[in-house]
Design an enzyme around this catalytic site. Structure first.
Site, short mmCIF file in Angstrom:
data_model
loop_
_atom_site.label_atom_id
_atom_site.label_comp_id
_atom_site.label_asym_id
_atom_site.label_seq_id
_atom_site.Cartn_x
_atom_site.Cartn_y
_atom_site.Cartn_z
N ASP A 192 0.39 -1.01 -0.25
CA ASP A 192 0.26 0.28 0.35
C ASP A 192 1.15 1.35 0.09
OD1 ASP A 192 -1.91 -1.85 1.26
OD2 ASP A 192 -2.39 -0.70 2.22
N ASP A 213 -0.21 -2.93 -4.74
CA ASP A 213 -2.20 -3.00 -3.49
C ASP A 213 -1.96 -1.25 -3.25
OD1 ASP A 213 -3.81 -3.57 -0.55
OD2 ASP A 213 -2.32 -5.35 -1.33
N ASP A 214 -3.57 -0.95 -2.57
CA ASP A 214 -4.21 0.24 -2.89
C ASP A 214 -2.77 1.05 -2.83
OD1 ASP A 214 -6.62 -0.71 -1.89
OD2 ASP A 214 -5.91 -1.82 0.08
N HIS A 235 -3.94 -1.76 -6.18
CA HIS A 235 -5.41 -2.51 -6.22
C HIS A 235 -6.03 -0.69 -6.13
CE1 HIS A 235 -3.95 -6.25 -4.17
NE2 HIS A 235 -4.17 -5.95 -5.28
N ARG A 268 -13.27 1.89 -4.35
CA ARG A 268 -13.65 0.27 -3.77
C ARG A 268 -13.69 1.56 -2.59
NH1 ARG A 268 -9.61 -4.58 -2.80
NH2 ARG A 268 -7.83 -3.77 -2.33
N LYS A 270 -14.32 -0.61 0.57
CA LYS A 270 -15.24 -2.56 1.38
C LYS A 270 -15.10 -1.20 3.26
CE LYS A 270 -10.25 -2.83 1.09
NZ LYS A 270 -9.10 -3.95 0.91
#
Ligand SMILES: *[C@@H]1O[C@H](CO)[C@@H](O)[C@H](O)[C@H]1NC(C)=O
Ligand SMILES: *[C@@H]1O[C@H](CO)[C@@H](O)[C@H](O)[C@H]1NC(C)=O
Ligand SMILES: *[C@@H]1O[C@H](CO)[C@@H](O)[C@H](O)[C@H]1NC(C)=O
Length: 373
Positions: A192, A213-214, A235, A268, A270
């Site tokens: 991340d 990743d993020d 991501h 995104r 979540k």
């Protein structure tokens, strides 16, 4: 090679006044006994900088080689301290949690000199397993409890695992941060770029991120602004997973004028299955997607232990979410939009999404009015 150089010792307040705009009386008193600028380098540089950090108004870290298993510890800096990374900052190898660098303080300025690099040499840890198993990997940069501070123009490559941990920070700007972890495609995981928690007044502008990743993950916090970012390989720009921590509120986020390419997801949000909390007043504006392999836009309320369960709960409602000018395309095997909400727990959505390509989802559940899936 050890070289610790204190380049200007104990300049009087008078010298400082002539070199800079007149400090206020309290600043003058504070700075009086501090060296104007101290330069640290080599294998002892980290320890020396840490030891002398209270007595230097400017700390230059020039080609510092941080020993294995130790943190370049610049926590508790005096108000007004400037920290400059110069040359190559490198780190010894050890399996440990890090962080490799930790900075805290008020009115602190952290910046990189032209041509510098903070080189995590992550390949030594990359084993395809990220932070969940395999080798224990050090996080890169802890920016905890930084207040009214700026981190700018840092050039980072090859982080072992997560990059910036921004926690308990207020009024912190991160501008022009470049992270190139592309050498880890296929072996690096959980890299991340920015993880934000329990912070307010955070601006991340002009970031240029290549990771796995993020690009951004906001777990909690208020008044957070991400603008002008370029994200690839990862991501996407994420809120969450929200829930199951001590702070489970995300309120007041604007993510705008950014692009996400060659990534698993674009936009995104979540939240965690069975948890409580809230995500409210979040805007994604002018976001351009390209070559997204999984979901262009995804809202899901079913996460558990870092993975989707397929069953959503409604304890962390997502309200007042605006998607405006979210456009571009996903890869042919991807899903442009996926929405898995709990009963009644996604509401007040404004939906300006025009994402093309891929195949429509057949699994969208409790889609709030206005959205299309
Ligand atoms: C949007 O991003 C681009 C490229 O990063 C930049 O040149 C431009 O100034 C930004 N505009 C705004 C309104 O932030
Ligand atoms: C929503 O968030 C923005 C950005 O943080 C803030 O300026 C605004 O006041 C918030 N609106 C409400 C209704 O709380
Ligand atoms: C699309 O993105 C994937 C990574 O998700 C990358 O491997 C692939 O090369 C990209 N394709 C193109 C055409 O750029």
């Amino acid at each position: 090679m050890v070289s610790v150089k204190i380049s200007a010792l104990l300049l009087g307040a008078g010298a400082l006044v002539s070199a800079a705009p007149a400090p206020t009386p309290t600043q003058a008193a504070q700075l009086k006994d501090r060296a104007a600028s101290c330069t640290f380098s080599g294998a002892n540089g980290a320890a020396s900088a840490s030891k002398s950090k209270a007595s230097c108004a400017t700390i230059v870290l020039s080609n510092v080689a941080v020993p294995s298993g130790t943190t370049l510890d610049l926590t508790g800096l005096n108000s007004g301290t400037t920290l400059i990374f110069e040359g190559t900052t490198s780190f010894g190898y050890k399996e440990w949690e890090g962080p490799l660098i930790s900075v805290s303080g008020t009115k602190v300025t952290v910046k990189g000199a032209s041509g510098h690099v903070i080189d995590g040499n992550g390949a030594r840890w990359w084993d395809g397993k990220g932070s969940n198993s395999g080798k224990t990997k050090p996080k890169l940069f802890s920016a905890h409890s930084m207040k009214q501070s700026t981190i700018s123009n840092l050039n980072i490559k090859n982080m072992p695992v997560q990059g910036f941990s921004i926690n308990s920070a207020t009024d912190l700007t991160l501008d022009h941060i470049t992270i190139d972890n592309s050498a880890g495609d296929g072996t690096a995981k959980n890299t991340d770029a920015f993880d934000v928690g329990s912070s307010s007044g955070i601006t991340i502008s002009n970031a240029n991120i290549k990771n796995q990743d993020d690009c951004l993950a906001i777990n909690s916090g208020t008044n957070i602004h991400f603008v002008g970012g370029t994200c690839s390989g990862g991501h996407g720009l994420s809120i969450g997973s929200v829930g199951s921590r001590s702070d489970n509120t995300v309120d007041g986020v604007v993510i705008e004028n950014s692009s996400i390419s060659d990534s698993q997801n674009g936009v995104r949000v979540k939240t965690i299955y069975g948890a409580t909390g809230k995500v409210t007043n979040v805007t994604y504006k002018d976001i351009t997607l390209s070559n997204i392999s999984k979901y262009g836009v995804v809202l899901e309320q079913d996460y558990e232990n870092g993975s989707p369960t397929g069953t959503a709960t409604n304890g962390v409602p997502i309200t007042d979410l605006t998607l405006s000018g979210v456009k571009g395309s996903v890869a042919s095997s991807a899903t442009p939009v996926y929405i898995l909400c709990g009963k009644g727990s996604c509401s007040d959505l404004k939906w300006g999404v025009a994402v093309t390509g891929g195949k429509k989802s057949t699994k969208c559940t409790n889609v709030p009015s206005g959205a299309s899936c």
